[in-house]
Design an enzyme around this catalytic site. Structure first.
Site, PDB file in Angstrom:
ATOM      1  CG  PHE A   7      -2.125  -0.787   1.187  1.00  0.00           C
ATOM      2  CD1 PHE A   7      -3.328  -0.235   0.796  1.00  0.00           C
ATOM      3  CD2 PHE A   7      -2.083  -2.132   1.514  1.00  0.00           C
ATOM      4  CE1 PHE A   7      -4.482  -1.005   0.737  1.00  0.00           C
ATOM      5  CE2 PHE A   7      -3.230  -2.913   1.466  1.00  0.00           C
ATOM      6  CZ  PHE A   7      -4.441  -2.347   1.070  1.00  0.00           C
ATOM      7  CG  ASP A   8       0.972   5.810  -1.904  1.00  0.00           C
ATOM      8  OD1 ASP A   8       2.151   6.080  -1.611  1.00  0.00           O
ATOM      9  OD2 ASP A   8       0.102   6.670  -2.120  1.00  0.00           O
ATOM     10  CG  LEU A   9       1.500   6.762   4.504  1.00  0.00           C
ATOM     11  CD1 LEU A   9       0.531   5.902   5.291  1.00  0.00           C
ATOM     12  CD2 LEU A   9       2.841   6.883   5.236  1.00  0.00           C
ATOM     13  CB  VAL A 165      -3.101  -0.743  -3.164  1.00  0.00           C
ATOM     14  CG1 VAL A 165      -4.377   0.098  -3.129  1.00  0.00           C
ATOM     15  CG2 VAL A 165      -3.436  -2.227  -3.278  1.00  0.00           C
TER      16      VAL A 165
END
Length: 218
Positions: A7-9, A165
């Protein structure tokens, strides 16, 4: 289901709630530098800030570090607390981990700061690992691809079936460079058509839809 989900943040897990754009604007003003238009400020969320300050805000190269230092101080003091997890995203991550996936973070934010943000937001325990840029942001090179590679190397047993993502084109490009599909989220900071043009495998509009998509192999 994918065995490793990255996951990106900012813009994917956490809504900065103006903390990033307002913080950049404030730092520029404090140093007597012009503040770019809102669309340029929005575009600065996600990519390496060192690069964006130069390319989008027009900060001279010899002044980037002073602006960055001012911005980071304000972000740590108040910006992290202003941010909020997107609706349903914690439940989504928890469900994916509960189904046996290794879930990790891959962000261009400095790694130490990503760790702090996740802790402040009560999300850190959901992730097996966190991967980001070095503390010295001026030394960061290569964009998202090497950060994603570091996550894959950290979890070799799960890396054979991995997915990224994210909410920006550099998430898609970094995934592609590592041979991964990328699911784009529609609640982040991408311009219209940005994720599709970059080659996102699919685009989702809610955390529930994301969980449904990630429930089966892309």
């Amino acid at each position: 289901m994918h065995s490793l989900i990255l996951f990106d943040l900012d813009g994917t897990l956490v809504d900065p709630a103006g903390a990033i754009t307002d913080g950049i604007s404030d730092a520029l003003r404090r140093h007597g530098l012009p503040v770019p238009a809102d669309d340029a400020l929005q575009a600065m969320v996600g990519p390496p800030l060192v690069r964006s300050l130069t390319s989008l805000a027009g900060v001279p190269a010899d002044r980037v570090q002073e602006v960055l230092t001012t911005y980071r101080a304000g972000y740590v003091e108040s910006g992290m607390a202003r941010s909020r997890p997107y609706p349903g995203i914690a439940r989504c991550v928890d469900a994916l981990a509960g189904r046996g996936a290794v879930v990790a973070v891959a962000t261009q934010k400095p790694e130490w700061l990503a760790e702090e943000l996740l802790a402040v937001q009560g999300l850190r325990h959901l992730f097996a690992s966190v991967h980001g840029s070095p503390r010295d942001e001026t030394a960061a090179t290569g964009g998202k691809a090497p950060i994603i590679r570091a996550a894959l190397d950290r979890h070799p047993a799960a890396a054979g079936s991995a997915v990224m993502v994210g909410d920006r084109r550099h998430d898609v490009e970094g995934a592609t460079a590592n041979g991964l599909p990328c699911v784009g989220v529609g609640w982040g900071f991408a311009a219209p058509g940005e994720l599709e043009d970059a080659g996102a495998t699919t685009l989702v509009q809610s955390a529930d839809e994301l969980l449904e998509v990630l429930g089966g192999r892309l």
